[in-house]
Design an enzyme around this catalytic site. Structure first.
Site, PDB file in Angstrom:
ATOM      1  N   SER A   1       0.826  -1.220   0.000  1.00 28.11           N
ATOM      2  CA  SER A   1       0.000   0.000   0.000  1.00 28.11           C
ATOM      3  C   SER A   1       0.850   1.255   0.000  1.00 28.11           C
ATOM      4  O   SER A   1       0.722   2.121   0.848  1.00 28.11           O
ATOM      5  CB  SER A   1      -0.952  -0.025   1.202  1.00 28.11           C
ATOM      6  OG  SER A   1      -1.774  -1.164   1.110  1.00 28.11           O
ATOM      7  N   GLY A   2       1.758   1.313  -0.972  1.00 36.32           N
ATOM      8  CA  GLY A   2       2.503   2.545  -1.208  1.00 36.32           C
ATOM      9  C   GLY A   2       1.599   3.563  -1.894  1.00 36.32           C
ATOM     10  O   GLY A   2       0.375   3.533  -1.729  1.00 36.32           O
ATOM     11  N   ALA A   3       2.184   4.445  -2.659  1.00 34.00           N
ATOM     12  CA  ALA A   3       1.425   5.514  -3.298  1.00 34.00           C
ATOM     13  C   ALA A   3       0.310   4.967  -4.184  1.00 34.00           C
ATOM     14  O   ALA A   3      -0.856   5.334  -4.044  1.00 34.00           O
ATOM     15  CB  ALA A   3       2.381   6.384  -4.123  1.00 34.00           C
ATOM     16  N   MET A   4       0.652   4.026  -5.059  1.00 31.11           N
ATOM     17  CA  MET A   4      -0.344   3.526  -6.007  1.00 31.11           C
ATOM     18  C   MET A   4      -1.354   2.604  -5.325  1.00 31.11           C
ATOM     19  O   MET A   4      -2.553   2.682  -5.587  1.00 31.11           O
ATOM     20  CB  MET A   4       0.353   2.784  -7.155  1.00 31.11           C
ATOM     21  CG  MET A   4       0.971   3.696  -8.199  1.00 31.11           C
ATOM     22  SD  MET A   4      -0.256   4.787  -8.949  1.00 31.11           S
ATOM     23  CE  MET A   4      -1.406   3.556  -9.538  1.00 31.11           C
TER      24      MET A   4
ATOM     25  N   ASN B   1       7.840   3.345 -19.146  1.00 31.56           N
ATOM     26  CA  ASN B   1       8.741   3.250 -17.991  1.00 31.56           C
ATOM     27  C   ASN B   1      10.194   3.081 -18.420  1.00 31.56           C
ATOM     28  O   ASN B   1      11.099   3.640 -17.805  1.00 31.56           O
ATOM     29  CB  ASN B   1       8.341   2.059 -17.107  1.00 31.56           C
ATOM     30  CG  ASN B   1       7.004   2.271 -16.431  1.00 31.56           C
ATOM     31  OD1 ASN B   1       6.274   1.325 -16.170  1.00 31.56           O
ATOM     32  ND2 ASN B   1       6.642   3.518 -16.160  1.00 31.56           N
TER      33      ASN B   1
ATOM     34  N   ASN C   1       4.336  -2.507 -12.147  1.00 28.26           N
ATOM     35  CA  ASN C   1       5.121  -2.049 -13.286  1.00 28.26           C
ATOM     36  C   ASN C   1       5.999  -3.161 -13.817  1.00 28.26           C
ATOM     37  O   ASN C   1       6.565  -3.919 -13.037  1.00 28.26           O
ATOM     38  CB  ASN C   1       6.081  -0.941 -12.823  1.00 28.26           C
ATOM     39  CG  ASN C   1       5.497   0.428 -13.061  1.00 28.26           C
ATOM     40  OD1 ASN C   1       4.549   0.586 -13.816  1.00 28.26           O
ATOM     41  ND2 ASN C   1       6.064   1.413 -12.399  1.00 28.26           N
TER      42      ASN C   1
ATOM     43  N   SER D   1       8.292   7.043 -10.729  1.00 27.30           N
ATOM     44  CA  SER D   1       8.459   6.238  -9.513  1.00 27.30           C
ATOM     45  C   SER D   1       9.897   5.734  -9.347  1.00 27.30           C
ATOM     46  O   SER D   1      10.410   5.671  -8.232  1.00 27.30           O
ATOM     47  CB  SER D   1       7.496   5.055  -9.537  1.00 27.30           C
ATOM     48  OG  SER D   1       7.735   4.261 -10.688  1.00 27.30           O
TER      49      SER D   1
ATOM     50  N   GLU E   1      13.293  -1.213 -10.068  1.00 27.31           N
ATOM     51  CA  GLU E   1      12.689  -2.369 -10.748  1.00 27.31           C
ATOM     52  C   GLU E   1      13.235  -2.528 -12.162  1.00 27.31           C
ATOM     53  O   GLU E   1      12.571  -3.125 -13.026  1.00 27.31           O
ATOM     54  CB  GLU E   1      11.181  -2.166 -10.809  1.00 27.31           C
ATOM     55  CG  GLU E   1      10.547  -2.073  -9.442  1.00 27.31           C
ATOM     56  CD  GLU E   1       9.125  -1.564  -9.496  1.00 27.31           C
ATOM     57  OE1 GLU E   1       8.296  -2.091  -8.738  1.00 27.31           O
ATOM     58  OE2 GLU E   1       8.862  -0.650 -10.309  1.00 27.31           O
TER      59      GLU E   1
ATOM     60  N   LYS F   1       3.178   0.168 -21.611  1.00 28.58           N
ATOM     61  CA  LYS F   1       3.571   0.855 -20.378  1.00 28.58           C
ATOM     62  C   LYS F   1       5.033   0.599 -20.035  1.00 28.58           C
ATOM     63  O   LYS F   1       5.728   1.487 -19.540  1.00 28.58           O
ATOM     64  CB  LYS F   1       2.684   0.440 -19.205  1.00 28.58           C
ATOM     65  CG  LYS F   1       2.990   1.327 -18.012  1.00 28.58           C
ATOM     66  CD  LYS F   1       2.196   1.049 -16.780  1.00 28.58           C
ATOM     67  CE  LYS F   1       2.596   2.067 -15.719  1.00 28.58           C
ATOM     68  NZ  LYS F   1       2.139   1.669 -14.403  1.00 28.58           N
TER      69      LYS F   1
END
Lengths: 307, 307
Positions: free
Chosen positions: B8-11, B188, B103, B255, B268, B184
């Site tokens: 439950s980070g930002a996203m 990234n 991601n 991110s 990542e 995506k």
């Protein structure tokens, strides 16, 4: 003998200092940085690092030089070489020899616009120095200089090598100077570009886990293109040389880092990694690693607003 | 319906917030950051940015979760996915659906170790958010979510898409989610890696003179490998999408930049640029640009001592 240093930054001043100090030749430092010139003329050139010294030496702007030169050591940035040669045309006679010690590849093409091939001596140095302020240099390591006349005037080439060696610069005449130039380009093309990109010391980059892979790919491209150009480059031998050089200079920030990160100036990347990309094209050899490194350094110049 | 957000980070918090706020489903946020959990349980989740809000929502550590889940949205870092799945095994039943919005590429292989393919839904989101402190998120843009069940349970996949869409997350079922995932990854793999390497905003990199060349080479490799994997990727179309996305987010730090530069955490990159290098090997497609970018980001992690 009258020796001009055309471009008297850290390395130019280091060479000028040694010649003035240890030989009978007269030295005149040429530069565009007025504060640097003024400080040298007022207080002498201050030397720190491996040597602590202060020496009286003449400095002036290129356009002020009038007396015909016996030897001109060109030590500008690559991008500034042509303008410098244009500015000092007046002191170049038929007997004037030029010694080019610039980092990178391809400068002889620029010099040939101004003088005969017999007057051109290409060289390579691994001295390391920094500017600590106007009129102040720091000599951070002891090095060597290799010299070769690229025309037929080996005699004058040897005379220059002897002068520099007498000056304490560890110089020798080298019948295969292009090999030494390519080898140095590989050192610059690995540690200079990488430390500038990563903003770290040589040791910090070389200690990082992926550095071996990156360096190996860059050197592979360099040796492939170099061999296509007729230079006898062995990848394993080059890697050993680079790692030895890096170990000796591990706490150092190379000149490109000093330019881009410390002084926000544009780099010579086009004459280093960029040069092998261009030469590679002529031989149809792919150089993706050197290409992206060149592009990334230019991107960084743009982002930082380097001048 | 009981929905867990695993990571439950930002996203993760952004998705949890929308579901809790706008649907009848119950949401439990799972995370390992104790201070974050405590603040959310004490004061609620604070939302700023596009929305200013405060919402009561339950948060706990993964090992504290006991009630069987209807849906688990996994939103950890790629490197933490396997450990998270291991930690929440107890709440996964035969009817539990997993939605993976991480991601990068290749996470389904990890999920298949824990659940049946019919329970796995892959998705891709272009929502943008940041953590501004424990219990505080900032939603910096409005986005979309694409969802597809990778087994035969399209019905449950569609149910998840409807739930998220009702939550205000702009969700839809997408029969070709791998296309969206690859697209995506390309976003990234250009803007995240480059801004992390260059330490700049998206706009600063995209405005720099060589960015076009670098992006073009990276995307060329991505589309070649993607097509070999059966994804219908057109280079020109991808470039247009990337440039449009970059323009909309030009003042943003992605991110990966937040991880590496702001929080000194490992990135990542192996699931983004590194993933296309690995997939390229299987198809014998050279990916030198993605390879050096992966190596440079890892070098930077090492040099910075990222954890």
């Amino acid at each position: 003998m009258l020796v001009y240093i055309a471009g008297s930054g850290a390395m130019g001043s280091t060479i000028g200092y040694h010649i003035e100090k240890n030989t009978d030749s007269r030295v005149i430092l040429l530069d565009y940085w007025q504060d640097h010139i003024d400080k040298i003329n007022e207080n002498g050139l201050m030397v720190s690092g491996k040597v602590e010294d202060k020496i009286k030496i003449k400095a002036m702007r290129p356009e002020e030089a009038e007396e015909e030169a016996d030897l001109i050591v060109v030590m500008t940035k690559s991008m500034a070489l042509e303008a410098m040669m244009e500015a000092i045309k007046g002191i170049i006679g038929e007997k004037t020899q030029i010694l080019c010690l610039l980092n990178g590849m391809g400068h002889e093409k620029i010099l040939e616009k101004f003088v005969d091939k017999n007057q051109i001596n290409m060289g390579v140095t691994i001295w390391a120095a920094g500017l600590t302020g106007p009129g102040q240099i720091e000599i951070t390591g002891k090095g060597t200089i290799d010299v070769q006349n690229i025309g037929d005037d080996e005699e004058n080439g040897r005379k220059i090598a002897r002068l520099l060696d007498k000056a304490g610069l560890g110089a020798k005449y080298d019948n295969d100077v292009m090999f030494a130039i390519w080898r140095k380009v590989m050192v610059n093309g690995t540690m200079n570009s990488m430390t500038s990109l990563m903003e770290c010391t040589i040791g910090e980059f070389f200690d990082s886990s992926r550095s071996k892979d990156i360096i190996s790919e860059l050197v592979k491209e360099f040796t492939e293109v170099g061999r296509a150009e007729g230079i006898d480059l062995d990848k394993k031998e080059m890697l050993e040389y680079i790692y030895k050089t890096a170990e000796e200079a591990k706490d150092h920030h190379p000149s490109m880092y000093q330019d881009l990160i410390e002084r926000n100036r544009k780099t010579e990347i086009d004459f280093i990694n960029g040069a092998v990309v261009e030469k590679g094209k002529a031989h149809n050899i792919a150089t993706p690693y050197n290409k992206i490194v060149t592009q990334l350094i230019h991107a960084k110049e743009d982002i930082r607003g380097a001048k």
